[in-house]
Design a protein around this motif. Sequence first.
Motif, PDB file in Angstrom:
ATOM      1  N   ALA A  50      33.797  32.679  34.754  1.00  0.00           N
ATOM      2  CA  ALA A  50      34.180  32.882  33.354  1.00  0.00           C
ATOM      3  C   ALA A  50      34.043  34.345  32.971  1.00  0.00           C
ATOM      4  CB  ALA A  50      33.316  32.010  32.442  1.00  0.00           C
ATOM      5  N   ALA A  51      32.963  35.000  33.435  1.00  0.00           N
ATOM      6  CA  ALA A  51      32.751  36.409  33.121  1.00  0.00           C
ATOM      7  C   ALA A  51      33.834  37.283  33.740  1.00  0.00           C
ATOM      8  CB  ALA A  51      31.379  36.853  33.602  1.00  0.00           C
ATOM      9  N   SER A  52      34.272  36.954  34.952  1.00  0.00           N
ATOM     10  CA  SER A  52      35.318  37.762  35.593  1.00  0.00           C
ATOM     11  C   SER A  52      36.614  37.716  34.781  1.00  0.00           C
ATOM     12  CB  SER A  52      35.563  37.282  37.027  1.00  0.00           C
ATOM     13  OG  SER A  52      36.233  36.032  37.069  1.00  0.00           O
ATOM     14  N   LEU A  53      36.921  36.560  34.201  1.00  0.00           N
ATOM     15  CA  LEU A  53      38.093  36.447  33.336  1.00  0.00           C
ATOM     16  C   LEU A  53      37.921  37.268  32.064  1.00  0.00           C
ATOM     17  CD1 LEU A  53      38.697  32.669  33.862  1.00  0.00           C
ATOM     18  CD2 LEU A  53      40.542  34.350  33.983  1.00  0.00           C
ATOM     19  N   LEU A  54      36.751  37.182  31.450  1.00  0.00           N
ATOM     20  CA  LEU A  54      36.505  37.931  30.221  1.00  0.00           C
ATOM     21  C   LEU A  54      36.566  39.430  30.474  1.00  0.00           C
ATOM     22  CD1 LEU A  54      33.563  35.760  28.848  1.00  0.00           C
ATOM     23  CD2 LEU A  54      35.883  35.870  27.906  1.00  0.00           C
ATOM     24  N   LEU A  55      36.028  39.890  31.603  1.00  0.00           N
ATOM     25  CA  LEU A  55      36.081  41.310  31.929  1.00  0.00           C
ATOM     26  C   LEU A  55      37.508  41.749  32.223  1.00  0.00           C
ATOM     27  CD1 LEU A  55      32.972  40.931  32.117  1.00  0.00           C
ATOM     28  CD2 LEU A  55      33.029  42.417  34.135  1.00  0.00           C
ATOM     29  N   ALA A  56      38.232  40.947  33.010  1.00  0.00           N
ATOM     30  CA  ALA A  56      39.605  41.312  33.357  1.00  0.00           C
ATOM     31  C   ALA A  56      40.479  41.418  32.115  1.00  0.00           C
ATOM     32  CB  ALA A  56      40.186  40.282  34.329  1.00  0.00           C
ATOM     33  N   ALA A  57      40.200  40.598  31.110  1.00  0.00           N
ATOM     34  CA  ALA A  57      41.006  40.603  29.890  1.00  0.00           C
ATOM     35  C   ALA A  57      40.780  41.858  29.053  1.00  0.00           C
ATOM     36  CB  ALA A  57      40.700  39.359  29.056  1.00  0.00           C
ATOM     37  N   ILE A  59      40.823  44.865  30.372  1.00  0.00           N
ATOM     38  CA  ILE A  59      41.383  45.983  31.129  1.00  0.00           C
ATOM     39  C   ILE A  59      42.879  45.762  31.353  1.00  0.00           C
ATOM     40  CG2 ILE A  59      41.184  47.339  33.245  1.00  0.00           C
ATOM     41  CD1 ILE A  59      38.400  46.012  33.605  1.00  0.00           C
ATOM     42  N   LYS A  60      43.651  46.822  31.253  1.00  0.00           N
ATOM     43  CA  LYS A  60      45.064  46.778  31.603  1.00  0.00           C
ATOM     44  C   LYS A  60      45.202  47.284  33.044  1.00  0.00           C
ATOM     45  CE  LYS A  60      46.939  47.406  26.940  1.00  0.00           C
ATOM     46  NZ  LYS A  60      47.799  48.234  26.052  1.00  0.00           N
ATOM     47  N   PHE A  61      45.560  46.385  33.945  1.00  0.00           N
ATOM     48  CA  PHE A  61      45.666  46.759  35.352  1.00  0.00           C
ATOM     49  C   PHE A  61      46.519  45.740  36.087  1.00  0.00           C
ATOM     50  CE2 PHE A  61      42.581  43.469  35.423  1.00  0.00           C
ATOM     51  CZ  PHE A  61      42.462  42.995  36.726  1.00  0.00           C
ATOM     52  N   ASP A  62      46.979  46.105  37.270  1.00  0.00           N
ATOM     53  CA  ASP A  62      47.669  45.199  38.174  1.00  0.00           C
ATOM     54  C   ASP A  62      46.876  45.167  39.470  1.00  0.00           C
ATOM     55  OD1 ASP A  62      49.940  44.503  36.553  1.00  0.00           O
ATOM     56  OD2 ASP A  62      50.710  46.511  36.909  1.00  0.00           O
ATOM     57  N   GLY A  63      46.066  44.152  39.622  1.00  0.00           N
ATOM     58  CA  GLY A  63      45.221  44.081  40.795  1.00  0.00           C
ATOM     59  C   GLY A  63      44.209  42.964  40.686  1.00  0.00           C
ATOM     60  N   VAL A  64      43.032  43.191  41.253  1.00  0.00           N
ATOM     61  CA  VAL A  64      41.992  42.176  41.319  1.00  0.00           C
ATOM     62  C   VAL A  64      40.671  42.764  40.841  1.00  0.00           C
ATOM     63  CG1 VAL A  64      40.664  40.626  42.822  1.00  0.00           C
ATOM     64  CG2 VAL A  64      43.099  40.993  43.243  1.00  0.00           C
ATOM     65  N   LEU A  65      39.993  42.040  39.959  1.00  0.00           N
ATOM     66  CA  LEU A  65      38.642  42.394  39.545  1.00  0.00           C
ATOM     67  C   LEU A  65      37.676  41.457  40.273  1.00  0.00           C
ATOM     68  CD1 LEU A  65      37.283  43.284  36.072  1.00  0.00           C
ATOM     69  CD2 LEU A  65      36.176  41.433  37.338  1.00  0.00           C
ATOM     70  N   SER A  66      36.671  42.048  40.911  1.00  0.00           N
ATOM     71  CA  SER A  66      35.672  41.275  41.631  1.00  0.00           C
ATOM     72  C   SER A  66      34.306  41.481  40.988  1.00  0.00           C
ATOM     73  CB  SER A  66      35.603  41.703  43.107  1.00  0.00           C
ATOM     74  OG  SER A  66      36.838  41.490  43.754  1.00  0.00           O
ATOM     75  N   GLY A  85      46.701  38.570  36.464  1.00  0.00           N
ATOM     76  CA  GLY A  85      47.411  37.436  35.885  1.00  0.00           C
ATOM     77  C   GLY A  85      46.507  36.276  35.522  1.00  0.00           C
ATOM     78  N   LEU A  86      45.168  36.489  35.613  1.00  0.00           N
ATOM     79  CA  LEU A  86      44.143  35.499  35.247  1.00  0.00           C
ATOM     80  C   LEU A  86      44.062  34.327  36.222  1.00  0.00           C
ATOM     81  CD1 LEU A  86      44.475  35.419  31.337  1.00  0.00           C
ATOM     82  CD2 LEU A  86      43.147  36.968  32.802  1.00  0.00           C
ATOM     83  N   GLY A  87      44.340  34.603  37.485  1.00  0.00           N
ATOM     84  CA  GLY A  87      44.074  33.636  38.545  1.00  0.00           C
ATOM     85  C   GLY A  87      42.702  33.909  39.144  1.00  0.00           C
ATOM     86  N   VAL A  88      41.900  32.863  39.339  1.00  0.00           N
ATOM     87  CA  VAL A  88      40.513  33.061  39.763  1.00  0.00           C
ATOM     88  C   VAL A  88      40.205  32.307  41.050  1.00  0.00           C
ATOM     89  CG1 VAL A  88      39.591  33.529  37.460  1.00  0.00           C
ATOM     90  CG2 VAL A  88      39.747  31.153  38.268  1.00  0.00           C
ATOM     91  N   ARG A  89      39.209  32.825  41.744  1.00  0.00           N
ATOM     92  CA  ARG A  89      38.593  32.130  42.868  1.00  0.00           C
ATOM     93  C   ARG A  89      37.156  32.627  42.973  1.00  0.00           C
ATOM     94  NH1 ARG A  89      40.945  34.661  48.583  1.00  0.00           N
ATOM     95  NH2 ARG A  89      40.141  36.779  48.304  1.00  0.00           N
ATOM     96  N   GLY A  90      36.312  31.886  43.698  1.00  0.00           N
ATOM     97  CA  GLY A  90      34.926  32.297  43.798  1.00  0.00           C
ATOM     98  C   GLY A  90      34.191  31.516  44.861  1.00  0.00           C
ATOM     99  N   LEU A  91      33.033  32.038  45.270  1.00  0.00           N
ATOM    100  CA  LEU A  91      32.207  31.371  46.271  1.00  0.00           C
ATOM    101  C   LEU A  91      30.769  31.830  46.137  1.00  0.00           C
ATOM    102  CD1 LEU A  91      31.399  33.544  48.730  1.00  0.00           C
ATOM    103  CD2 LEU A  91      33.797  33.226  49.306  1.00  0.00           C
TER     104      LEU A  91
END
Length: 303
Positions: A50-57, A59-66, A85-91
């Motif tokens: 959830a935090a990764s989505l909130l952080l990505a939102a 920032i204006k970028f084309d890529g991946v936030l980890s 594009g707000l697609g997520v994955r995690g482990l």
Amino acid sequence: MHDRDCLHRFVFEHYPIRGHLVHLDAAWRALIEHREYPNAIRGVLGEAVAASLLLAATIKFDGVLSLQLRGDGFVHLMLAQCTSGLGVRGLARYQESAGRGAEGGPQTGINDLIGAGNLTVTLETDDGAQRYQGIVPISGARLADSLQIYFENSEQLPTRLWLYADGHGASGMLLQRLPGAAARADAAAVDDAWRRVQLIGDTLTSEELRTLNDVQILHRLFNEDDLRLFEPSPVYFRCRCSRERVAGMLQGLGEDETRAILAERGEVEVRCDFCNRAYVFDAVDVGRIFNAGASSHGGTTIH
């Protein structure tokens, strides 16, 4: 009923303060469906996603936030990734023998799981041309505590997060103060507003975050403020693994090691840590990977 698999952006009309609310339901269940994480690990991983989505939102970028948590505890690695594009994955990777110690509630502190370590936020463009990384020590009992320090040290933007996750879903709210209010009187008013909205945000319960829709949450918290709520953006589970990426990983492993596995097992099987998808390579496939034309695969890893 709360909003499902979406992110809402909102702004305060009279102050340079913005916010985001995010809820994952089917996306979260798809992310963990192949993993039997202990409750506490699953809870912190959900908060991280959830935090990764909130952080990505923010920032204006084309890529991946980890967003990565790494420490000396029995959970030695936790990783959440979000695309522009707000697609997520995690482990999460942890000592299986210590897993029983993580069967507590979903709100167990990260210091109990990760131990002493660091929180790392990495932003990388799709073409790999630009890469930004911020690292802060894990601090406080909650993931939100470490993220607050990250923003203070790395982004210079006062930011607060409220996060919750369990086996059914993951949710979060972010408030962020933006640059503005140059006049001293205006700055004092903004300072007061920023303190006030944080105090109000602290009254948001995990039950409300989990069950109320975003209009209800904002009305409950900020009914005395003028807010503008934007249309929701969908969020979804997305794994970026591919046969080409796995072939590149095998190239990095080396031909001798790969052929030794092939000789022992008759095939080489690599299973994605994120989605559990299996990629199988037979002798012909391995030959193609290591012939002269295989250089086009590059040296990328499965991640």
